[in-house]
Design an enzyme around this catalytic site. Sequence first.
Site, PDB file in Angstrom:
ATOM      1  N   SER A  22       0.829  -1.201   0.000  1.00 37.65           N
ATOM      2  CA  SER A  22       0.000   0.000   0.000  1.00 37.65           C
ATOM      3  C   SER A  22       0.862   1.248   0.000  1.00 37.65           C
ATOM      4  O   SER A  22       1.955   1.269   0.587  1.00 37.65           O
ATOM      5  CB  SER A  22      -0.886   0.001   1.253  1.00 37.65           C
ATOM      6  OG  SER A  22      -1.546   1.234   1.382  1.00 37.65           O
TER       7      SER A  22
ATOM      8  N   TYR B 181      -1.239   0.162  10.353  1.00 35.00           N
ATOM      9  CA  TYR B 181      -1.373  -0.524   9.057  1.00 35.00           C
ATOM     10  C   TYR B 181      -0.237  -0.104   8.117  1.00 35.00           C
ATOM     11  O   TYR B 181       0.396  -0.937   7.462  1.00 35.00           O
ATOM     12  CB  TYR B 181      -2.736  -0.162   8.461  1.00 35.00           C
ATOM     13  CG  TYR B 181      -2.974  -0.623   7.043  1.00 35.00           C
ATOM     14  CD1 TYR B 181      -3.379  -1.923   6.769  1.00 35.00           C
ATOM     15  CD2 TYR B 181      -2.821   0.258   5.965  1.00 35.00           C
ATOM     16  CE1 TYR B 181      -3.617  -2.336   5.459  1.00 35.00           C
ATOM     17  CE2 TYR B 181      -3.058  -0.142   4.659  1.00 35.00           C
ATOM     18  CZ  TYR B 181      -3.451  -1.441   4.411  1.00 35.00           C
ATOM     19  OH  TYR B 181      -3.676  -1.844   3.120  1.00 35.00           O
TER      20      TYR B 181
END
Length: 256
Positions: free
Chosen positions: A146, A159
Amino acid sequence: MTETRSPRKVLILGALSAMAAATARRLAAQGAEFVLTGRKADALEREANDLKARGAGSVSIQVIDLLETSRCDAVMDLAVEAMGGLDTVLVFYGILGDQAQAETDPQEAERIIAVNYSSAVHWVMAAARALEAHAGSSGVLLTASSVAGDRGRRSNFVYGSAKAGLSVLMQGLAHKWAAQDNAPRAVNLKLGFVDTPMTDGIEKGGPLWAKPDDIAAIAERALVKGGPNVYAPWFWRFIMLAIRVTPFFVFNKVNL
Ligand SMILES: NC(=O)c1ccc[n+]([C@@H]2O[C@H](COP(=O)([O-])OP(=O)(O)OC[C@H]3O[C@@H](n4cnc5c(N)ncnc54)[C@H](OP(=O)(O)O)[C@@H]3O)[C@@H](O)[C@H]2O)c1
């Protein structure tokens, strides 16, 4: 995209991810064979039937919680046996988690790290060994990381730190393989906003949001060439370049 190679033998870790399923549909149309992994047997069966209807060769399923990392090598062996080889591993499982909860509940922080990073280290290393042994230079290992890993920001830094770890792991693997003859290829997708069940809690819409099939098209191309870092879609490379070089005194005023 037309490939001249024989159909792929694909193991998907997290085959029920919306992006994984969209990628599998594209590869099925090229006659790929699959071993699908995930936690939900019924949904995996439905996906297997759908892929067969779209032109896939053999499709097997393996019901597994991918936190069970003691099974990594056994799953690789099973995939090789089921397909008579293995040349493509797609790592698409993951969770967004709850950043606010992670700041007060260490268990939530641990869950985010365990799913997105520490278990992924086991699966990536096992997949690397299997591809080295069974595919050589025709092998590709592709992970779903990501843009959140490119710079820590207040809304999702637990995250983001896990995805940063995954990205560096894949960069290192790509660097190792670049120095070897007949080595597989490592491709790390750095994904922006994608409209999937994972992002159901986030307001969607606007030019920055991609659909799972947009990402599948990028993944399909990246399996043929490119990498090790592939921003998906491409414009995130420039957005993240700007975000990375923004000085702290400016960045601290931006609510991201
Ligand atoms: N969507 C985005 O905007 C975005 C942005 C950047 C990166 N990503 C990354 O892209 C990847 C794919 O996500 P997606 O957007 O396609 O989301 P998704 O459709 O929600 O898929 C995530 C999948 O991961 C599976 N999973 C989670 N924990 C698992 C475990 N312990 N064992 C087995 N399977 C597990 C889930 O299975 P269950 O159905 O059993 O829960 C689900 O099928 C993820 O790694 C995500 O971090 C997504």
